[in-house]
Design a protein around this motif. Structure first.
Motif, mmCIF file in Angstrom:
data_model
loop_
_atom_site.group_PDB
_atom_site.id
_atom_site.type_symbol
_atom_site.label_atom_id
_atom_site.label_comp_id
_atom_site.label_asym_id
_atom_site.label_seq_id
_atom_site.Cartn_x
_atom_site.Cartn_y
_atom_site.Cartn_z
ATOM 1 N N ALA A 245 0.830 -1.206 0.000
ATOM 2 C CA ALA A 245 0.000 0.000 0.000
ATOM 3 C C ALA A 245 0.864 1.256 0.000
ATOM 4 O O ALA A 245 0.518 2.260 -0.643
ATOM 5 C CB ALA A 245 -0.922 -0.005 1.219
ATOM 6 N N TYR A 246 1.985 1.211 0.695
ATOM 7 C CA TYR A 246 2.912 2.343 0.717
ATOM 8 C C TYR A 246 3.398 2.643 -0.696
ATOM 9 O O TYR A 246 3.377 3.792 -1.150
ATOM 10 C CB TYR A 246 4.082 2.009 1.632
ATOM 11 N N ALA A 247 3.835 1.605 -1.405
ATOM 12 C CA ALA A 247 4.335 1.791 -2.767
ATOM 13 C C ALA A 247 3.251 2.340 -3.691
ATOM 14 O O ALA A 247 3.523 3.158 -4.574
ATOM 15 C CB ALA A 247 4.875 0.470 -3.308
ATOM 16 N N ALA A 248 2.016 1.904 -3.472
ATOM 17 C CA ALA A 248 0.932 2.294 -4.368
ATOM 18 C C ALA A 248 0.412 3.699 -4.128
ATOM 19 O O ALA A 248 0.007 4.387 -5.069
ATOM 20 C CB ALA A 248 -0.227 1.291 -4.235
ATOM 21 N N HIS A 249 0.441 4.169 -2.869
ATOM 22 C CA HIS A 249 -0.292 5.383 -2.530
ATOM 23 C C HIS A 249 0.552 6.562 -2.069
ATOM 24 O O HIS A 249 0.067 7.702 -2.118
ATOM 25 C CB HIS A 249 -1.328 5.069 -1.444
ATOM 26 N N ARG A 250 1.776 6.328 -1.618
ATOM 27 C CA ARG A 250 2.582 7.458 -1.156
ATOM 28 C C ARG A 250 2.981 8.354 -2.334
ATOM 29 O O ARG A 250 3.237 7.863 -3.438
ATOM 30 C CB ARG A 250 3.831 6.962 -0.429
ATOM 31 N N PRO A 251 3.075 9.663 -2.096
ATOM 32 C CA PRO A 251 3.440 10.576 -3.187
ATOM 33 C C PRO A 251 4.899 10.420 -3.595
ATOM 34 O O PRO A 251 5.756 10.044 -2.790
ATOM 35 C CB PRO A 251 3.187 11.961 -2.587
ATOM 36 N N ARG A 252 5.166 10.717 -4.861
ATOM 37 C CA ARG A 252 6.532 10.795 -5.362
ATOM 38 C C ARG A 252 7.096 12.167 -4.996
ATOM 39 O O ARG A 252 6.527 12.867 -4.173
ATOM 40 C CB ARG A 252 6.543 10.573 -6.873
ATOM 41 N N GLY B 34 11.414 2.216 -2.418
ATOM 42 C CA GLY B 34 12.235 2.701 -3.526
ATOM 43 C C GLY B 34 11.694 3.901 -4.268
ATOM 44 O O GLY B 34 12.085 4.143 -5.410
ATOM 45 N N ILE B 35 10.826 4.683 -3.645
ATOM 46 C CA ILE B 35 10.235 5.834 -4.340
ATOM 47 C C ILE B 35 11.320 6.827 -4.763
ATOM 48 O O ILE B 35 11.387 7.238 -5.924
ATOM 49 C CB ILE B 35 9.171 6.503 -3.465
ATOM 50 N N ALA B 36 12.191 7.213 -3.826
ATOM 51 C CA ALA B 36 13.276 8.138 -4.179
ATOM 52 C C ALA B 36 14.353 7.438 -4.994
ATOM 53 O O ALA B 36 14.913 8.035 -5.922
ATOM 54 C CB ALA B 36 13.875 8.750 -2.917
ATOM 55 N N ALA B 37 14.650 6.178 -4.668
ATOM 56 C CA ALA B 37 15.681 5.453 -5.411
ATOM 57 C C ALA B 37 15.326 5.352 -6.884
ATOM 58 O O ALA B 37 16.196 5.464 -7.756
ATOM 59 C CB ALA B 37 15.876 4.065 -4.806
ATOM 60 N N ASP C 261 -10.940 8.364 -2.097
ATOM 61 C CA ASP C 261 -10.573 7.036 -1.609
ATOM 62 C C ASP C 261 -9.063 6.820 -1.670
ATOM 63 O O ASP C 261 -8.484 6.200 -0.761
ATOM 64 C CB ASP C 261 -11.282 5.958 -2.428
ATOM 65 N N PHE C 262 -8.409 7.323 -2.714
ATOM 66 C CA PHE C 262 -6.954 7.186 -2.830
ATOM 67 C C PHE C 262 -6.274 7.954 -1.700
ATOM 68 O O PHE C 262 -5.335 7.463 -1.081
ATOM 69 C CB PHE C 262 -6.499 7.707 -4.187
ATOM 70 N N HIS C 263 -6.767 9.164 -1.431
ATOM 71 C CA HIS C 263 -6.203 9.967 -0.347
ATOM 72 C C HIS C 263 -6.343 9.251 0.993
ATOM 73 O O HIS C 263 -5.399 9.221 1.798
ATOM 74 C CB HIS C 263 -6.906 11.321 -0.296
ATOM 75 N N LEU C 264 -7.489 8.658 1.248
ATOM 76 C CA LEU C 264 -7.693 7.933 2.502
ATOM 77 C C LEU C 264 -6.784 6.714 2.587
ATOM 78 O O LEU C 264 -6.260 6.392 3.662
ATOM 79 C CB LEU C 264 -9.157 7.528 2.637
ATOM 80 N N ALA C 265 -6.588 6.038 1.463
ATOM 81 C CA ALA C 265 -5.665 4.900 1.445
ATOM 82 C C ALA C 265 -4.243 5.352 1.739
ATOM 83 O O ALA C 265 -3.474 4.637 2.393
ATOM 84 C CB ALA C 265 -5.742 4.193 0.094
ATOM 85 N N LYS C 266 -3.889 6.537 1.256
ATOM 86 C CA LYS C 266 -2.565 7.095 1.583
ATOM 87 C C LYS C 266 -2.444 7.364 3.078
ATOM 88 O O LYS C 266 -1.415 7.046 3.697
ATOM 89 C CB LYS C 266 -2.330 8.366 0.776
ATOM 90 N N LEU C 267 -3.477 7.947 3.682
ATOM 91 C CA LEU C 267 -3.445 8.189 5.122
ATOM 92 C C LEU C 267 -3.178 6.901 5.890
ATOM 93 O O LEU C 267 -2.425 6.888 6.872
ATOM 94 C CB LEU C 267 -4.768 8.776 5.598
ATOM 95 N N ALA C 268 -3.778 5.813 5.443
ATOM 96 C CA ALA C 268 -3.655 4.537 6.150
ATOM 97 C C ALA C 268 -2.243 3.986 6.124
ATOM 98 O O ALA C 268 -1.926 3.079 6.899
ATOM 99 C CB ALA C 268 -4.623 3.518 5.562
#
Length: 249
Positions: free
Chosen positions: A20-27, A57-60, A194-201
């Motif tokens: 979920a982190y990989a899918a929803h966290r911002p770049r 690996g978002i920054a990598a 819903d995407f924003h809420l998933a990011k919060l989680a």
């Protein structure tokens, strides 16, 4: 109060939510990497870089796409496994940001993207400087929700009321003893409610809170957001802070 849980336990909680982190966290916006190049006085293309606390690996990925020779450093097994799925061609070592498992003077840049707050600066700074060549640079950057936007400030107040003060906005300070150059960048991305809420989680405080209580909070939060954004979409605004210090020659 969830935020009273020790930092090392919250840091390792990410292993339970790596996908979920990989899918929803911002770049990170391109201006972050342009700033790192400007402040460090070196191009990322061809640079030897360790991205510490690399997570999924978002920054990598962004560093690799700019031509850097990146190695990820990550302590968590779940996050490391997700990194290998996301970036199979990028080297990864298991290690701690306070004790880098890297050779002395072997790097042009050490980066901590969204991970500096999990370190002990008294140990992390000497460890990073040891691994850097003279003239190499230590770069820190992190995304925070932009509290100058009213709905973000209101949401932040609800989160802190539930989870405790300081659980959502980083408010980091650069460690003393180095000459830091800093810059603040503002940007946003368009996402669904819903995407924003998933990011919060995916934030550690919610992960350790547990699924039933997190789901209950997010259900209430959906009601607040639907009143603000009846279309079901919103601009998710960020403040990205960048700090770079060059190791003396």
């Amino acid at each position: 109060m969830t935020y009273d849980i020790p930092a090392h336990e919250r840091a390792r909680a990410f292993d339970r939510a790596a996908g979920a982190y990989a899918a929803h966290r911002p770049r990170y916006p391109a201006a972050v990497f342009e700033t790192v190049e400007e402040f460090s006085g070196q191009r990322l293309a061809g640079a030897r870089v360790a991205d510490v606390g690399t997570g999924t690996g978002i920054a990598a990925r962004a560093l690799h796409e700019r031509g850097a020779r990146v190695v990820g450093v990550e302590p968590g097994a779940g996050m490391a496994a997700q990194f290998r799925r996301e970036l199979p061609g990028v080297p990864l070592v298991r290690g701690d940001g306070n004790r880098l498992p890297l050779a002395d003077g072997s790097l042009d840049l050490v980066s901590y993207a969204q991970s500096w707050h999990w370190t002990d600066p008294a140990r992390a700074v000497p460890s990073a400087l040891r691994a850097l060549r003279p003239g190499g640079a230590l770069a820190l950057w992190w995304n925070d929700p932009d509290p100058s936007v009213p709905w973000v400030a209101e949401q932040g107040a609800r989160i802190e009321e539930r989870l405790g003060p300081g659980c959502y906005i980083s408010n980091l300070e650069t460690p003393p003893g180095l000459r830091w150059r800093t810059r603040t960048l503002r940007w946003s991305r368009r996402v669904s409610v819903d995407f924003h809420l998933a990011k919060l989680a995916t934030h550690s405080a919610f992960i350790v809170l547990g699924e039933p209580r997190t789901s209950a909070f997010l259900a209430e939060e959906r009601k607040h957001l639907t009143r603000h954004f009846p279309s079901g979409e919103l601009d998710e605004p960020y403040v990205t802070s960048v700090a770079v210090a060059v190791r003396p020659e």
